[in-house]
Design a protein around this motif. Structure first.
Motif: not given
Length: 686
Positions: A16-39
């Motif tokens: 899970x991530x908030x909007x500020x985190x996604x905006x900082x790292x330039x990732x959209x909601x779809x990417x954030x909800x996918x199977x992605x690791x910290x790397x």
């Protein structure tokens, strides 16, 4: 700005991530909800040019970030983005083995820290330059800061004094009969009070005693005592002075008097120097303001720093009063053979690189209005405390000089042509004279020969009836018939008469050439304007005889005009040739008509030259006499003819020249030349 927060599971997958985190790292909601690791998230952000990793390799940097993430010890570390922002990053473990990642924007805090650091360095420089010892103390009397004067005064090296206790540096005890300074200073720090001490002896780092004066002042932060500032000065001289005051009062007075006199002299010298500097600046400004040449100063980037009034006028600055800060290119650029160049490509810029100082006595500036200004310029480098390295550009308008050069060359050319024409006319005139004399002799001889031939024919007629002479008479008649004596006696006088007319025409042309091409003198002479016009018409007859008929309306009583005859002839020639060309290019049926009239109007002589061409459009009449303005095709005209005419008539003779006529029907040029109070003829008659 809200903290950027994200939660990763034990396998480093983003949960899970908030909007500020996604905006900082330039990732959209779809990417954030996918199977992605910290790397994956960090690599994605790096690929989008988010992080500033300095000179480190990406592999080293990403391994370090993943290690910090998995370590999740809550330790804060700082990261910087490429857009100049700073973030504090912390990783916290969860009970399930995951990681909570928190990013806090500390850009404003970093900016304030940098400002505070700059302020600290500035105050450190100020304190470092002070001649008295200054120390910063905390509440326990520990040294937090010491300027060079303090370390020198206490006899300790810089690296050992900071962090030491004041009691260790100055000693807890004093010499016999004296009070130690350090305990009282430490107590004042603890109590937050002000304390002043005079003549206390301390033990320096080199074990030598030193008498000092000191002042302690508390440092209060938000109502809380946070330490103190200690000001220390060497009291040796003061004590020596006090100890010897009674015995050295007179010497002291003398020294004070000398010092006072030195100070007075120094003040006077400084006052005089400042007055001289102000006067020099005033003189320099007065000099530059009075220069006819334009003077501008720019910085290394071509921004204007100064421009004198002449420069403002020549560069057409108009209503711009505060010229400082404007780019030089906004007012003028340099015209070269390759085209118009800006300051950065111009020779002016070369001065800053230490190259040869450029100058040009025949250059051109292109102003913001598009007008070309012929100039001579010179550059010089300038080193100034305020602007650093700059350029001094001085220039002057050489338009009048170039016009004068052109006119001089034109006059010299015309004078040379005139002298050549006069010489040719003289050479032609001599053979024409004896050809004319011989033709007149032949005309007279033919008259006499005709009477002899007629008498011979009468004799042959009479001899035809005489015995023995008939055959001779017959041969005479046959010979006379063969050579057509009758026709020759009829046509030869006509041929001689026509030849004499031709010789007379040549003589008139030669005389006109001599009168028109006469170089004249530097002084004005009395000139018959009607005759000057006739000479000009004769000289240029070949240019107008096929395209126009000349109508003369000359005032027979026109008095002579005091003028430069050669230059006035040139004006007439230009206007007549222009009229012929206007008729030829008008497209109207040929021949056209050129009407030339003269008359007296009070104390003025008026000459009008009108043609039946298409006339001058009203839109260009105001520019018709401007230098280099022409309506002719490229290569057919220079735009100098009418400008020279105006200069000759208005400047050299005090007259006027105007253009009129209705567009479509023809142009009318009117020249008015002054006679003065009385004409030359009237003065002679008087």
């Amino acid at each position: 700005m809200a903290d950027a927060i994200a939660v990763y599971d034990s396998n480093d997958h983003l949960v899970i991530s908030n909007a500020a985190y996604r905006g900082l790292l330039k990732i959209d909601q779809e990417t954030a909800e996918g199977d992605v690791t910290f790397r994956d998230v960090i690599t994605y952000a790096y690929d989008h040019r988010l992080f500033n990793i300095g000179g480190r390799s990406f592999d080293t940097w990403i391994d370090d970030r993943v290690h910090r993430h998995r370590d999740a010890n809550g330790e804060a570390f700082i990261i910087q983005t490429n857009d100049g922002r700073w973030f504090q990053s912390r990783e916290f473990p969860t009970r399930e083995g995951g990681v909570v990642s928190v990013r806090t924007d500390i850009t404003e805090l970093k900016r304030r820290e940098e400002e505070l650091d700059i302020l600290r360095r500035r105050y450190a420089l100020i304190l470092g330059a002070a001649g008295e010892g200054i120390l910063g103390l905390d509440r326990d009397g520990m040294v937090t800061f010491a300027n060079p004067a303090a370390t020198s005064l206490l006899g300790y090296p810089d690296e050992t004094i900071a962090g030491s206790g004041l009691l260790d540096l100055m000693g807890e005890t004093a010499l016999a009969g004296e009070t130690a300074a350090a305990p009282g200073i430490v107590a004042a720090c603890r109590d937050g009070r002000t304390e002043t001490g005079y003549g206390h002896t301390i033990i320096r780092g080199d074990s030598h005693p030193l008498a000092i004066d000191y002042y302690v002042g508390p440092i209060v932060e938000s109502g809380r005592i946070d330490g103190a500032v200690l000001l220390v000065r060497d009291a040796t001289l003061r004590l020596q002075y006090e100890w010897t005051l009674a015995n050295q009062q007179k010497e002291l007075e003398r020294q004070v008097a000398e010092r006072t006199a030195e100070l007075v002299r120094a003040v006077e010298v400084r006052t005089l120097a400042e007055a001289a500097l102000r006067s020099s600046r005033g003189r320099m400004k007065g000099i530059t303001d009075s220069l006819v040449e334009g003077v501008v100063v720019t910085d290394r980037h071509g921004q204007l720093v100064f421009a004198n009034p002449s420069a403002r006028l020549l560069l057409e600055c108009g209503d711009v009063t505060d010229i400082e800060g404007y780019p030089l290119d906004s007012f003028v650029r340099l015209g070269t053979a390759e085209g118009v160049v800006d300051f950065s490509q111009s020779p002016f810029r070369n001065v800053l690189d230490g190259e040869v100082v450029p100058s040009d006595n025949d250059a051109r500036f292109v102003l913001a209005s598009g007008r070309t200004l012929p100039v001579a310029y010179s550059c010089a480098p300038l080193t100034d405390d305020e602007i650093g390295r700059g350029v001094i550009l001085s220039f002057r308008d050489i338009g009048v000089l170039k016009q004068a050069q052109h006119e001089t060359m034109q006059s010299a050319r015309l004078a040379s042509i005139g002298q050549l024409a006069a010489g040719i006319a003289h050479e032609i005139n001599t053979p024409i004279q004896y050809i004319g004399d011989n033709l007149r002799y032949l005309d007279s001889a033919l008259t006499k020969l005709k009477s002899v031939v007629e008498a011979g024919r009468d004799l042959a007629t009479q001899a035809a009836t005489a015995p023995g002479l008939a055959e001779a008479a017959e041969r005479f008649e046959q010979t006379a018939a063969r050579v057509k004596v009758t026709r020759l006696l009829t046509e030869l006088p006509d041929a001689v008469s026509e030849s004499l007319d031709g010789v007379g025409q040549i003589g008139r042309i030669v005389l006109s050439m001599k009168e028109f091409s006469h170089p004249g003198t530097s002084a004005k002479t009395a000139t018959d304007i009607n005759r000057a016009l006739e000479s000009t018409l004769t000289v240029c007859r070949n240019n107008w005889k096929h395209v126009a008929k000349i109508e003369r309306d000359f005032d027979a009583d026109l008095p002579p005009v005091n003028c430069h005859a050669g230059e006035i002839n040139q004006v007439f020639l230009n206007l007549i040739l222009n009229a012929a060309q206007a008729i030829e290019s008008s497209g109207k049926p040929l021949p056209g008509q050129i009407v030339i009239s003269t008359r007296r109007d009070g104390d003025w002589i008026e000459i009008r030259i009108a043609d039946s061409g298409t006339g001058i459009p009203l839109t260009i009449r105001d520019r018709l006499f401007d230098p280099f303005f022409t309506t002719k095709p490229v290569g057919k005209g220079t735009g100098q003819g009418l400008a020279i005419c105006r200069d000759v008539v208005t400047v050299k003779h005090g007259g006027t020249i105007e253009v009129g006529g209705d567009p479509g029907t023809g142009a009318v040029f009117t020249i008015r030349l002054p006679l003065g109070v009385a004409s030359v003829a009237e003065e002679s008659a008087a």
